[in-house]
Design a protein around this motif. Structure first.
Motif, PDB file in Angstrom:
ATOM      1  N   ALA A   1      50.808 -37.293  45.579  1.00 27.67           N
ATOM      2  CA  ALA A   1      50.070 -37.190  44.316  1.00 27.67           C
ATOM      3  C   ALA A   1      48.578 -37.065  44.579  1.00 27.67           C
ATOM      4  O   ALA A   1      47.868 -36.310  43.897  1.00 27.67           O
ATOM      5  CB  ALA A   1      50.373 -38.401  43.439  1.00 27.67           C
TER       6      ALA A   1
ATOM      7  N   ARG B   1      45.939 -34.123  43.577  1.00 25.38           N
ATOM      8  CA  ARG B   1      44.707 -34.460  42.839  1.00 25.38           C
ATOM      9  C   ARG B   1      43.481 -33.925  43.576  1.00 25.38           C
ATOM     10  O   ARG B   1      42.564 -33.367  42.954  1.00 25.38           O
ATOM     11  CB  ARG B   1      44.624 -35.976  42.668  1.00 25.38           C
ATOM     12  CG  ARG B   1      43.495 -36.441  41.768  1.00 25.38           C
ATOM     13  CD  ARG B   1      43.695 -37.888  41.340  1.00 25.38           C
ATOM     14  NE  ARG B   1      43.622 -38.822  42.444  1.00 25.38           N
ATOM     15  CZ  ARG B   1      44.659 -39.483  42.950  1.00 25.38           C
ATOM     16  NH1 ARG B   1      45.872 -39.289  42.456  1.00 25.38           N
ATOM     17  NH2 ARG B   1      44.494 -40.326  43.956  1.00 25.38           N
TER      18      ARG B   1
ATOM     19  N   ALA C   1      43.171 -30.201  43.094  1.00 20.20           N
ATOM     20  CA  ALA C   1      42.664 -29.869  41.760  1.00 20.20           C
ATOM     21  C   ALA C   1      41.156 -30.106  41.651  1.00 20.20           C
ATOM     22  O   ALA C   1      40.463 -29.406  40.908  1.00 20.20           O
ATOM     23  CB  ALA C   1      43.398 -30.697  40.713  1.00 20.20           C
TER      24      ALA C   1
ATOM     25  N   GLU D   1      52.212 -27.922  39.731  1.00 15.45           N
ATOM     26  CA  GLU D   1      53.040 -28.273  38.580  1.00 15.45           C
ATOM     27  C   GLU D   1      52.193 -28.594  37.350  1.00 15.45           C
ATOM     28  O   GLU D   1      52.526 -28.197  36.227  1.00 15.45           O
ATOM     29  CB  GLU D   1      53.921 -29.474  38.928  1.00 15.45           C
ATOM     30  CG  GLU D   1      55.004 -29.183  39.954  1.00 15.45           C
ATOM     31  CD  GLU D   1      55.800 -30.422  40.313  1.00 15.45           C
ATOM     32  OE1 GLU D   1      55.459 -31.513  39.806  1.00 15.45           O
ATOM     33  OE2 GLU D   1      56.769 -30.297  41.094  1.00 15.45           O
ATOM     34  N   SER D   2      51.077 -29.286  37.556  1.00 15.77           N
ATOM     35  CA  SER D   2      50.218 -29.687  36.440  1.00 15.77           C
ATOM     36  C   SER D   2      49.498 -28.514  35.792  1.00 15.77           C
ATOM     37  O   SER D   2      48.990 -28.633  34.673  1.00 15.77           O
ATOM     38  CB  SER D   2      49.190 -30.717  36.920  1.00 15.77           C
ATOM     39  OG  SER D   2      48.370 -30.160  37.941  1.00 15.77           O
ATOM     40  N   GLN D   3      49.448 -27.363  36.482  1.00 13.51           N
ATOM     41  CA  GLN D   3      48.741 -26.192  35.954  1.00 13.51           C
ATOM     42  C   GLN D   3      49.678 -25.197  35.283  1.00 13.51           C
ATOM     43  O   GLN D   3      49.219 -24.183  34.746  1.00 13.51           O
ATOM     44  CB  GLN D   3      48.004 -25.488  37.097  1.00 13.51           C
ATOM     45  CG  GLN D   3      46.962 -26.340  37.792  1.00 13.51           C
ATOM     46  CD  GLN D   3      46.488 -25.722  39.091  1.00 13.51           C
ATOM     47  OE1 GLN D   3      47.253 -25.066  39.795  1.00 13.51           O
ATOM     48  NE2 GLN D   3      45.220 -25.916  39.414  1.00 13.51           N
ATOM     49  N   ARG D   4      50.969 -25.494  35.307  1.00 13.13           N
ATOM     50  CA  ARG D   4      51.970 -24.538  34.822  1.00 13.13           C
ATOM     51  C   ARG D   4      51.719 -24.091  33.391  1.00 13.13           C
ATOM     52  O   ARG D   4      51.722 -22.892  33.087  1.00 13.13           O
ATOM     53  CB  ARG D   4      53.362 -25.167  34.954  1.00 13.13           C
ATOM     54  CG  ARG D   4      54.512 -24.320  34.419  1.00 13.13           C
ATOM     55  CD  ARG D   4      55.838 -24.995  34.730  1.00 13.13           C
ATOM     56  NE  ARG D   4      56.975 -24.269  34.189  1.00 13.13           N
ATOM     57  CZ  ARG D   4      57.509 -24.508  32.991  1.00 13.13           C
ATOM     58  NH1 ARG D   4      56.999 -25.476  32.217  1.00 13.13           N
ATOM     59  NH2 ARG D   4      58.540 -23.797  32.566  1.00 13.13           N
ATOM     60  N   TRP D   5      51.504 -25.029  32.483  1.00  7.95           N
ATOM     61  CA  TRP D   5      51.359 -24.672  31.075  1.00  7.95           C
ATOM     62  C   TRP D   5      50.093 -23.865  30.828  1.00  7.95           C
ATOM     63  O   TRP D   5      50.069 -22.979  29.965  1.00  7.95           O
ATOM     64  CB  TRP D   5      51.377 -25.925  30.206  1.00  7.95           C
ATOM     65  CG  TRP D   5      52.742 -26.542  30.123  1.00  7.95           C
ATOM     66  CD1 TRP D   5      53.160 -27.731  30.647  1.00  7.95           C
ATOM     67  CD2 TRP D   5      53.898 -25.958  29.503  1.00  7.95           C
ATOM     68  NE1 TRP D   5      54.502 -27.935  30.403  1.00  7.95           N
ATOM     69  CE2 TRP D   5      54.972 -26.864  29.699  1.00  7.95           C
ATOM     70  CE3 TRP D   5      54.128 -24.768  28.818  1.00  7.95           C
ATOM     71  CZ2 TRP D   5      56.248 -26.609  29.214  1.00  7.95           C
ATOM     72  CZ3 TRP D   5      55.412 -24.521  28.326  1.00  7.95           C
ATOM     73  CH2 TRP D   5      56.454 -25.429  28.530  1.00  7.95           C
ATOM     74  N   GLN D   6      49.016 -24.144  31.568  1.00  7.24           N
ATOM     75  CA  GLN D   6      47.777 -23.376  31.399  1.00  7.24           C
ATOM     76  C   GLN D   6      47.995 -21.917  31.787  1.00  7.24           C
ATOM     77  O   GLN D   6      47.535 -21.005  31.092  1.00  7.24           O
ATOM     78  CB  GLN D   6      46.667 -23.971  32.263  1.00  7.24           C
ATOM     79  CG  GLN D   6      46.211 -25.354  31.848  1.00  7.24           C
ATOM     80  CD  GLN D   6      45.258 -25.933  32.879  1.00  7.24           C
ATOM     81  OE1 GLN D   6      45.663 -26.466  33.907  1.00  7.24           O
ATOM     82  NE2 GLN D   6      43.971 -25.803  32.617  1.00  7.24           N
TER      83      GLN D   6
ATOM     84  N   TRP E   1      60.655 -24.650  41.190  1.00 12.24           N
ATOM     85  CA  TRP E   1      59.822 -25.801  41.556  1.00 12.24           C
ATOM     86  C   TRP E   1      59.994 -26.077  43.040  1.00 12.24           C
ATOM     87  O   TRP E   1      61.109 -26.232  43.528  1.00 12.24           O
ATOM     88  CB  TRP E   1      60.250 -27.030  40.746  1.00 12.24           C
ATOM     89  CG  TRP E   1      60.344 -26.786  39.271  1.00 12.24           C
ATOM     90  CD1 TRP E   1      61.342 -26.137  38.601  1.00 12.24           C
ATOM     91  CD2 TRP E   1      59.407 -27.190  38.269  1.00 12.24           C
ATOM     92  NE1 TRP E   1      61.084 -26.111  37.258  1.00 12.24           N
ATOM     93  CE2 TRP E   1      59.900 -26.748  37.016  1.00 12.24           C
ATOM     94  CE3 TRP E   1      58.196 -27.888  38.316  1.00 12.24           C
ATOM     95  CZ2 TRP E   1      59.225 -26.981  35.825  1.00 12.24           C
ATOM     96  CZ3 TRP E   1      57.530 -28.115  37.114  1.00 12.24           C
ATOM     97  CH2 TRP E   1      58.035 -27.667  35.901  1.00 12.24           C
TER      98      TRP E   1
END
Length: 295
Positions: A13, A17, A20, A263-268, A285
Motif C-alpha cells: 500500500a 501511495r 501516486a 487501482e485507485s486511478q481506475r475511475w478517473q 487486475w
C-alpha cells in the motif's frame, strides 16, 4: 558519473501511495518511477525514482518533501549503479513470464518454450517492458482476448497502434496474433531502437513500423491510422490528457487497451474516456494495477 536511484522501503500500500505522490511531480520531467516487491513473505516493497548522474542532496530533499505528506519522516535511501548497465543486469536473471498464450523470455530460457506458446524473446536492453510488470502482463492478456474475439479478431484487418512501445513487446504480441500492420511509437529514441531490434529478433519486422514520436504531433499517426486497436501502457495522467487524441485516431467500432493505471486511478481514467464516447468492456487486475478495455 554514476546512475542511481532514490528509494524508500515500505509495504504494498505504501508503494502505491509513494507512486501516486511522485508521479505528478517527476513524470513530466522524464524520471522513471517504479515499485517492486523485494520480499514476498514479509510483504516488503520499494518505491524508486531513477536518475542519471551523481547523487544530488538537493534532489534527495525534493524527493523527501514530495513524499512527506504520505509518510511520516520518510527515509530516502540511495543506490548507485556506477558504470553497470543496471537494466541489463536486472533482466538477466528474470524468469519467463506467461500471460495468456504468451511467453516472454530471454535467450537463456528458450528451453521452456512449449509447442503452442506465442513466445516473445527479449534480451536485456535500455527500454522498459519485459512482461514482468503487472501492467505489461495485463496488456498481453488483454491483447489476446481482444484480438481473438470474433471470427477475424477484434482488430480485423485494420492497423494497430502501440503508443509508448518501450521494448516493443506489445507491438510484437499484436503482430503475432493476426495479419495486422502495427505502428509502434515512443518519445525516447533509445526505446525506439531497442524496439526495432526486438521486432527484428522476433521476425515480425514486416508488420511493425517503429517510430520516435512525441504525443500525437507526428504525421505517422495520420498516415497509418485510423486504428482498429490502440494500446497505451503509459501512466494514468498522460492517458487522461491524451483521451481526445486517442479517440480521434480510433476507427469506428475500434478498441482501446489502457494500462499503467493504479487501482485507485481506475475511475478517473474511465471518466476521461467515457467523456470521449468510449464505453468500458472489461478490467483486468494485476498486483495493484489495472488494464482496461474500452470500445
Amino acid at each position: 558519473m554514476s546512475d542511481h536511484r532514490y528509494y524508500i522501503v515500505t509495504d504494498e500500500a505504501g508503494a502505491a501511495r509513494a507512486l501516486a505522490l511522485l508521479e505528478p511531480v517527476f513524470e513530466d520531467e522524464g524520471y522513471p518511477i517504479a515499485t517492486m516487491e523485494v520480499d514476498e513473505d514479509s510483504g516488503i516493497w520499494e518505491a524508486s525514482i531513477y536518475v542519471t548522474g551523481d547523487p544530488d542532496p538537493a534532489f534527495r530533499e525534493q524527493v523527501r518533501d514530495c513524499l512527506a505528506s504520505g509518510f511520516p519522516d520518510p527515509k530516502i535511501e540511495i543506490e548507485e549503479f556506477g558504470d553497470v548497465d543496471w537494466i541489463a543486469r536486472s533482466l538477466e536473471g528474470l524468469k519467463p513470464v506467461r500471460a495468456g498464450r504468451f511467453l516472454v523470455h530471454g535467450a537463456h530460457d528458450r528451453g521452456v518454450v512449449r509447442a503452442h506458446d506465442l513466445a516473445i524473446e527479449l534480451e536485456a536492453g535500455q527500454a522498459f517492458g519485459t512482461g514482468h510488470h503487472g501492467t505489461t502482463a495485463g496488456c498481453l492478456e488483454m491483447i489476446e482476448r481482444v484480438m481473438r474475439a470474433g471470427p477475424h479478431g477484434a482488430a480485423g484487418s485494420g492497423p494497430v497502434l502501440d503508443l509508448g512501445t518501450g521494448s516493443g513487446v506489445l507491438a510484437i504480441a499484436a503482430a503475432m496474433l493476426g495479419p495486422v500492420k502495427v505502428l509502434a511509437t515512443d518519445i525516447d529514441p533509445v526505446a525506439t531502437r531497442v524496439a526495432e531490434d526486438n521486432v527484428r529478433h522476433n521476425r515480425v519486422s514486416g508488420r511493425i513500423d517503429c517510430r520516435t514520436a512525441t504525443g500525437f504531433h507526428s504525421t505517422a499517426f495520420g498516415d497509418a491510422g485510423p486504428f482498429r486497436l490502440i494500446i497505451a501502457n503509459i501512466l494514468a495522467r498522460p492517458l487522461m490528457r491524451m483521451a481526445p487524441d486517442i479517440r480521434r485516431h480510433l476507427a469506428p467500432g475500434g478498441s482501446v487497451i489502457l494500462s499503467g493505471i493504479l487501482e485507485s486511478q481506475r475511475w478517473q481514467v474511465l471518466a476521461a474516456f467515457n467523456g470521449q464516447g468510449l464505453r468500458h468492456v472489461r478490467t483486468l487486475w494485476r498486483n495493484g494495477w489495472v488494464t482496461l478495455h474500452l470500445k
